[in-house]
Design a protein around this motif. Structure first.
Motif, PDB file in Angstrom:
ATOM      1  N   ALA A   1       0.833  -1.195   0.000  1.00 34.24           N
ATOM      2  CA  ALA A   1       0.000   0.000   0.000  1.00 34.24           C
ATOM      3  C   ALA A   1       0.874   1.254   0.000  1.00 34.24           C
ATOM      4  O   ALA A   1       0.615   2.232  -0.707  1.00 34.24           O
ATOM      5  CB  ALA A   1      -0.922  -0.007   1.216  1.00 34.24           C
ATOM      6  N   ARG A   2       1.943   1.200   0.816  1.00 33.19           N
ATOM      7  CA  ARG A   2       2.824   2.371   0.899  1.00 33.19           C
ATOM      8  C   ARG A   2       3.522   2.628  -0.440  1.00 33.19           C
ATOM      9  O   ARG A   2       3.531   3.763  -0.942  1.00 33.19           O
ATOM     10  CB  ARG A   2       3.867   2.154   2.000  1.00 33.19           C
ATOM     11  CG  ARG A   2       4.641   3.412   2.359  1.00 33.19           C
ATOM     12  CD  ARG A   2       5.787   3.140   3.326  1.00 33.19           C
ATOM     13  NE  ARG A   2       5.382   2.959   4.711  1.00 33.19           N
ATOM     14  CZ  ARG A   2       5.412   3.938   5.634  1.00 33.19           C
ATOM     15  NH1 ARG A   2       5.813   5.149   5.303  1.00 33.19           N
ATOM     16  NH2 ARG A   2       5.048   3.690   6.870  1.00 33.19           N
ATOM     17  N   GLN A   3       4.060   1.553  -1.011  1.00 28.26           N
ATOM     18  CA  GLN A   3       4.776   1.724  -2.277  1.00 28.26           C
ATOM     19  C   GLN A   3       3.855   2.235  -3.379  1.00 28.26           C
ATOM     20  O   GLN A   3       4.219   3.143  -4.133  1.00 28.26           O
ATOM     21  CB  GLN A   3       5.420   0.397  -2.682  1.00 28.26           C
ATOM     22  CG  GLN A   3       6.687   0.139  -1.879  1.00 28.26           C
ATOM     23  CD  GLN A   3       7.185  -1.290  -1.997  1.00 28.26           C
ATOM     24  OE1 GLN A   3       6.575  -2.105  -2.656  1.00 28.26           O
ATOM     25  NE2 GLN A   3       8.297  -1.584  -1.340  1.00 28.26           N
ATOM     26  N   ARG A   4       2.661   1.657  -3.424  1.00 31.93           N
ATOM     27  CA  ARG A   4       1.714   2.077  -4.461  1.00 31.93           C
ATOM     28  C   ARG A   4       1.394   3.564  -4.324  1.00 31.93           C
ATOM     29  O   ARG A   4       1.327   4.300  -5.303  1.00 31.93           O
ATOM     30  CB  ARG A   4       0.437   1.250  -4.279  1.00 31.93           C
ATOM     31  CG  ARG A   4      -0.640   1.570  -5.264  1.00 31.93           C
ATOM     32  CD  ARG A   4      -1.790   0.606  -5.078  1.00 31.93           C
ATOM     33  NE  ARG A   4      -3.016   1.126  -5.645  1.00 31.93           N
ATOM     34  CZ  ARG A   4      -4.223   0.845  -5.207  1.00 31.93           C
ATOM     35  NH1 ARG A   4      -4.381   0.034  -4.167  1.00 31.93           N
ATOM     36  NH2 ARG A   4      -5.279   1.363  -5.793  1.00 31.93           N
TER      37      ARG A   4
ATOM     38  N   PRO B   1       2.018  10.526  -6.246  1.00 32.18           N
ATOM     39  CA  PRO B   1       2.081  11.725  -5.388  1.00 32.18           C
ATOM     40  C   PRO B   1       0.794  12.541  -5.439  1.00 32.18           C
ATOM     41  O   PRO B   1       0.429  13.183  -4.461  1.00 32.18           O
ATOM     42  CB  PRO B   1       3.257  12.514  -5.974  1.00 32.18           C
ATOM     43  CG  PRO B   1       4.015  11.552  -6.815  1.00 32.18           C
ATOM     44  CD  PRO B   1       3.061  10.511  -7.264  1.00 32.18           C
ATOM     45  N   GLU B   2       0.081  12.476  -6.585  1.00 34.10           N
ATOM     46  CA  GLU B   2      -1.150  13.275  -6.671  1.00 34.10           C
ATOM     47  C   GLU B   2      -2.173  12.814  -5.649  1.00 34.10           C
ATOM     48  O   GLU B   2      -2.942  13.616  -5.104  1.00 34.10           O
ATOM     49  CB  GLU B   2      -1.722  13.255  -8.093  1.00 34.10           C
ATOM     50  CG  GLU B   2      -2.545  12.023  -8.472  1.00 34.10           C
ATOM     51  CD  GLU B   2      -1.668  10.815  -8.789  1.00 34.10           C
ATOM     52  OE1 GLU B   2      -0.429  10.904  -8.623  1.00 34.10           O
ATOM     53  OE2 GLU B   2      -2.226   9.768  -9.175  1.00 34.10           O
ATOM     54  N   LEU B   3      -2.181  11.500  -5.341  1.00 35.30           N
ATOM     55  CA  LEU B   3      -3.082  11.005  -4.308  1.00 35.30           C
ATOM     56  C   LEU B   3      -2.534  11.378  -2.933  1.00 35.30           C
ATOM     57  O   LEU B   3      -3.269  11.831  -2.049  1.00 35.30           O
ATOM     58  CB  LEU B   3      -3.229   9.478  -4.390  1.00 35.30           C
ATOM     59  CG  LEU B   3      -4.194   8.948  -5.438  1.00 35.30           C
ATOM     60  CD1 LEU B   3      -4.185   7.436  -5.444  1.00 35.30           C
ATOM     61  CD2 LEU B   3      -5.607   9.459  -5.148  1.00 35.30           C
ATOM     62  N   LEU B   4      -1.233  11.228  -2.784  1.00 35.31           N
ATOM     63  CA  LEU B   4      -0.604  11.493  -1.490  1.00 35.31           C
ATOM     64  C   LEU B   4      -0.810  12.936  -1.060  1.00 35.31           C
ATOM     65  O   LEU B   4      -0.774  13.259   0.133  1.00 35.31           O
ATOM     66  CB  LEU B   4       0.881  11.166  -1.552  1.00 35.31           C
ATOM     67  CG  LEU B   4       1.270   9.829  -0.930  1.00 35.31           C
ATOM     68  CD1 LEU B   4       2.747   9.579  -1.093  1.00 35.31           C
ATOM     69  CD2 LEU B   4       0.901   9.798   0.553  1.00 35.31           C
TER      70      LEU B   4
ATOM     71  N   ALA C   1      -5.502  10.138   2.463  1.00 36.44           N
ATOM     72  CA  ALA C   1      -5.093   9.262   1.365  1.00 36.44           C
ATOM     73  C   ALA C   1      -4.478   7.990   1.924  1.00 36.44           C
ATOM     74  O   ALA C   1      -4.688   6.900   1.386  1.00 36.44           O
ATOM     75  CB  ALA C   1      -4.101   9.989   0.459  1.00 36.44           C
ATOM     76  N   VAL C   2      -3.729   8.126   3.008  1.00 36.91           N
ATOM     77  CA  VAL C   2      -3.116   6.938   3.617  1.00 36.91           C
ATOM     78  C   VAL C   2      -4.199   6.039   4.200  1.00 36.91           C
ATOM     79  O   VAL C   2      -4.174   4.822   4.025  1.00 36.91           O
ATOM     80  CB  VAL C   2      -2.095   7.352   4.695  1.00 36.91           C
ATOM     81  CG1 VAL C   2      -1.558   6.120   5.400  1.00 36.91           C
ATOM     82  CG2 VAL C   2      -0.985   8.170   4.077  1.00 36.91           C
TER      83      VAL C   2
ATOM     84  N   LEU D   1      -7.254   1.047   3.974  1.00 34.32           N
ATOM     85  CA  LEU D   1      -8.590   0.458   3.869  1.00 34.32           C
ATOM     86  C   LEU D   1      -8.708  -0.349   2.584  1.00 34.32           C
ATOM     87  O   LEU D   1      -9.202  -1.484   2.565  1.00 34.32           O
ATOM     88  CB  LEU D   1      -9.661   1.554   3.863  1.00 34.32           C
ATOM     89  CG  LEU D   1     -10.080   2.118   5.212  1.00 34.32           C
ATOM     90  CD1 LEU D   1     -10.907   3.376   5.025  1.00 34.32           C
ATOM     91  CD2 LEU D   1     -10.902   1.080   5.974  1.00 34.32           C
ATOM     92  N   ASP D   2      -8.248   0.244   1.488  1.00 39.66           N
ATOM     93  CA  ASP D   2      -8.348  -0.376   0.183  1.00 39.66           C
ATOM     94  C   ASP D   2      -7.603  -1.711   0.176  1.00 39.66           C
ATOM     95  O   ASP D   2      -8.118  -2.726  -0.298  1.00 39.66           O
ATOM     96  CB  ASP D   2      -7.754   0.566  -0.864  1.00 39.66           C
ATOM     97  CG  ASP D   2      -8.092   0.130  -2.265  1.00 39.66           C
ATOM     98  OD1 ASP D   2      -9.293  -0.035  -2.535  1.00 39.66           O
ATOM     99  OD2 ASP D   2      -7.177  -0.057  -3.075  1.00 39.66           O
ATOM    100  N   LYS D   3      -6.408  -1.704   0.760  1.00 43.55           N
ATOM    101  CA  LYS D   3      -5.599  -2.929   0.798  1.00 43.55           C
ATOM    102  C   LYS D   3      -6.314  -4.014   1.626  1.00 43.55           C
ATOM    103  O   LYS D   3      -6.421  -5.172   1.205  1.00 43.55           O
ATOM    104  CB  LYS D   3      -4.237  -2.599   1.422  1.00 43.55           C
ATOM    105  CG  LYS D   3      -3.317  -3.784   1.655  1.00 43.55           C
ATOM    106  CD  LYS D   3      -2.521  -4.101   0.427  1.00 43.55           C
ATOM    107  CE  LYS D   3      -1.579  -5.285   0.637  1.00 43.55           C
ATOM    108  NZ  LYS D   3      -2.162  -6.554   0.291  1.00 43.55           N
TER     109      LYS D   3
END
Lengths: 323, 323, 323, 323, 323
Positions: free
Chosen positions: B124-127, B132-135, B141-142, B147-149
């Motif tokens: 999740a972190r690497q993705r 960066p636009e999500l970050l 975003a984190v 949650l997504d993972k």
């Protein structure tokens, strides 16, 4: 694969053959104009081209790439993303075959992506093109037409299941045959079908209530009509589910009835043969003084006695319905 | 144990290795800055250090110390405390293994505490670091990425259970084997899995609706996407639960069918042996005048008669399918 | 087919025989005037004429053309479209026969279309014509009268099912007869009947609450009365459904009880015959020194011993209630 | 019986031993002051004295006089009346023992009345007295502390039931023993336990939402913590209930499996003895010409043939797993 | 039949014997005055007189004329119409006997119509007359008193059913007797009782919330008390319903256990007799050279061998618990 791509102006198709994507996207921004683009299992690049041309949202596009979504309606401010499950009943296999239609519906475009053996939409398009007054409702009218087609196609599935349920009833009550496996797999299909149709109810009712802006009041009634059909399907499916549960229980009870019957038959048969066997053993005893063994008529009489007893027992068990 | 601890500025990681807690806490108060701290089964003192540095609420910290919480999202004005159950399907044992992730999510920090065999968050972190636009969405975003993972990792569990259900169907319908124990334990796993995923739905839907302030509208759609996946999981699990109930009933019915069959086989066998035994008793009687006992062909004929009757009975029971 | 068509002014019928459609439509626009038109399975053209004369909405007309709609109330701004399921219990077949009534109710007209063996509405009309004070409520009063009639006609259905349930109880508890098939089909009827009446509750409660404008407060109480009756029906049907589920289970248990009893009977019979058979075999042995075989009283004694044992066994099994 | 009665000022106990009721009531009206009075099964007059001194509402006092209330929270403008069920698991009897705590909670007093084997509250009091910062929250803090203690005491009950369920699983799947009675009574306990804990959820969630005025925001989180624990208990109990239903069904299926097995064993045994018995009857026939009866090796050979057949049948039934 | 009819002023009864209807109706319009009229199965004309005198609504009067209404509370602007089911447990028949009380409650009158074996209201009246402070609440106080009496009378019904459930548990677990019929009819009573009490909850909770105007805040708490009792009843009944379902299942499982036991007993008995029978057949064979047949001790030894085998088998089956 692009199935068709047409530009409509004031409810009238502007050309014959399908447009290419760029032309269509350019046309889809006027006032009374909108574009209806139909795709069938598009490749990744094809879908990306469309997404770029119409400015579709990344998440919706990702969903549309994969089948196996649940039915839903997602609101993206200026557009919707709608997922529908289509269903078709394969009577030979007693299975429901599912397909999917993903719709991107904006103010001036509808993009319908079909996956698997989904309902043909050609009929919906032709029907709508013959009703320009509906088509003037714009993109919403197309959304309605597709929803209507998909939900109408649920009815034969319900009917097919209904038929099979009646066959199963026939099978277990008239023919006394075990139908456990068939009932179970029918129930599995009904559960799956319910999962395909039930989540549609909430968004359809939202459309009916006019919760989504771009639908005009005139069309709302048409959406209500679709919602009403979907509710009917849902109620029928729920009823079938309950029926199948009851049939499984009835089937179990009938197995018990049969078992009782079999045990009785067997017992009767055992009794019928045990009695003469006892008599034979009796007259096989080695007592020195058994007067009935002497005379010539002894043996024939013994046989007659046995036969009479057998017949009497047989009649008795027939009468008490153990045979 | 600290797994990683990074400071992000405008969506970009500011350093390579993990920061220590104090430096991180100091960095976590700027505008576009936030810190992502990952812990794995931290010791009591370690957790206290973190709590002190980031000002976490006592109750949330107490919860994070112990695993075996239920999934939830708690709002502490300036921060959230989120508990997630992670799940992994162990196919050999047909068991779902659960882990937990506890998240403290503030405006400028996310602290993720993993317990047990929880989902690896490295992916999740690497993705996220590659987007960066999500970050730039910051801590939310984190939260989304984790949650997504976690929710994506539910899908293989559902698929594994699905496979086992199909194996059970095969087992009871094709191989006529009893599968009571297996069905029961599968159902137990499904019930537990449901309990791990179901309570997540309500907070996810609240996030989707934007009920919690610090989530911007752009990210809301991403949360909606997660909620949608969670709903799909939930519907599948509910369906599996119902299916397993039906399989247990079908299994019971099939036991009845088998029993009927066994009883019939036995009865046929009894009948086949009872008839010649009766005849043997008959000719074992001591009547003085039993003419058939005299001639030489008496005994062979008797044997033939018995053999013929046995064969006739065998054929009869074969025909009525009792054998 | 037009059953009746009447023009009412201030609650009083203005003429004797039925009007034709055009005259009726013309009359149906005054203040205290309204028209009540009753149709029975109208042909397509007949329905179109009516639709044109009264300006009915296309979608509602399409629904009215086909039977097999679900009960519903649809609001078309200036009018309602109401679908009702009528029900009649055929006691010989233990079946519920359904019909349908479709109502178009505007401010100044009510058009009632009957399909199948629907409730006769003549009684409702006559009753209402004798109460001009109710008829002054206008079209709503007619809607109420029809609803009232239809819902009142549900009561005998519930009573009929109740009777059959009691018969089934008698059958399985007093007569120890299997009633699986009957229970199952009763349950199927109850499920169908529930599906016909349940969807009516929501719109009736909406009418009761006065959610629909043209109903005046006085009449609201009458609608509440109908809603109350419908709720009573619904609660009874729900209770019957649960009862039938319990009966099916009780039936299954009783089958087990019977089976235990049958197995005991059979075992007792087997034991009763096996003991003297053993004795006969015993005295049929070929040992040279069996003193009891010699004396004249040997055989009679053996018979007596056997008889005594048989009677003793019989009494024993009677006492432990295996026979 | 008065267990303890203390006056707290700004979160600090003002004296060592218990106060008498009048002094306590007088003290309970200041600003940062409140009184915590603990009673254990008070006599009628004792309760009346307390009611008079603190001005408790007649209806609440009547409820407190009798145990066997349902869990609830009642708002009396200036005070609450709270009923809690306490629970303890008696492992030997596999029973849940219930007690009750009734709380009168005003702005400046908490009166806790314990009935039966209710949770000891001493621990709650001592814990709270060591946290004066919490005690400053006043009476609400005491309410929280008692709720927290009661709900925490539910956890061992759930764990005890969990253990017994695992024992039952062991019993029916590993040891093939019937556990109907045990399962039934476990289920009865679970149903009762659910009834004791479930009604608490709604008022706890109301407290969590801050629906009741005198609870400050700081404490609300503590109430949320209790509500969260109660929800976890409730979800576990619901899961156990469903599990027990499934176990009962699995138990039934296993009985069927065992029965099939028993019937097969018996049938095999019958077959093994029926065959040599038939042969013995055969050679017991009285035909004059049965050559095998003559030679000396006739009898031993017959015995060998019988033995061989018995062994062959035994092996056969072993192989098809009927023995 | 008029049971009592009294005029109360400021909570005090103004006279001894019952008033006639006209006088009562005239008295029922002052400020602190109200009339409490009790009727028991009134004739049609009697009810009409009352209706005319107090101006009761036609629909409510029609309902009051017939028993068999569902529990409900209907608001007629200036008055209420309340239907209550009363219940009494007939322990010998294990049946719940229902009665009905219909109340017309206006600002200055309460008319209570009893049908069937309904709760005696005399006790409620006497209790209330001794509490003038409550009676000052006016008509609402009477409504409360009647509700309170009716709901309190539900408790013995629940207790009676509870007792019978415990008897049934005793019966099936201790005495191993079949209790299918009893369980079924208990369940039927519970379902009916639930239907009589459940619909009361919603209106009682509305009264508790003060949804109906003429109830003052002081009395609201008394209504809450009644609602709380009704909820307790409802939760108990729901629990009993679930318990009875479980008992029926347990009963079914126990039947299976018994059947397994019976089959084992029978099999053991068959084996015990089959073995000596085989031996008898063996020694009944006609081989010429069977040395054991010669000696004098042959026969006694044979008997001993048989006896030993029978005893050994008996012990064996005892040990494996088949006997």
């Amino acid at each position: 694969m692009i199935v068709d791509c047409a530009h409509y102006h004031e409810g009238v198709r502007q050309h014959k053959g399908p447009l290419d994507i760029e032309t269509a996207a350019a046309a889809a921004n006027g006032d009374g104009d909108f574009v209806w683009l139909g795709l069938h299992e598009p490749g990744a690049s094809e879908l990306e081209d469309v997404a770029a041309a119409f400015g579709l949202h990344e998440l919706a596009v990702e969903d549309a790439r994969n089948a196996h979504q649940r039915p839903k309606l997602e609101d993206y401010d200026d557009s919707f993303f709608i997922v529908l499950k289509t269903a078709r009943y394969i009577d030979e296999k007693e299975e429901v075959e599912f397909g999917e239609i993903h719709m991107f519906a904006g103010r001036s475009y509808v993009i319908a992506v079909r996956h698997g053996a989904a309902s043909e939409l050609r009929a919906a398009r032709q029907r709508l093109e013959q009703h320009p007054e509906l088509l003037q409702g714009g993109a919403s009218a197309v959304v309605w037409a597709i929803l209507d087609k998909v939900v109408d196609d649920y009815a034969p599935v319900v009917a097919g299941i209904e038929d099979d349920i009646e066959e199963v009833e026939q099978q277990i009550f008239q023919e006394s045959a075990d139908a456990t496996e068939r009932i179970y797999f029918l129930k599995r299909e009904v559960i799956q079908f319910h999962r395909a149709t039930f989540p549609l109810l909430a968004p359809l009712e939202a459309l009916e209530r006019g919760a989504y802006a771009p639908v005009d009041e005139q069309l709302q009634r048409y959406f209500r009509d679709v919602a009403d059909h979907a509710r009917r399907i849902d109620e029928q499916v729920t009823g079938q589910r309950e029926l199948l549960t009851s049939i499984l229980e009835a089937n179990l009870a009938l197995l018990g009835v049969q078992q009782n019957q079999v045990i009785r038959q067997i017992s009767a048969a055992v009794a019928i043969i045990a009695v003469p066997t006892f008599l034979a053993s009796l007259w096989g005893m080695n007592f020195e003084h058994m007067p009935e063994l002497r005379p010539e008529w002894g043996y024939p009489l013994a046989l007659v006695v046995m036969a009479v007893l057998v017949i009497a027992l047989y009649r008795f068990f027939k009468r008490i319905r153990w045979l």
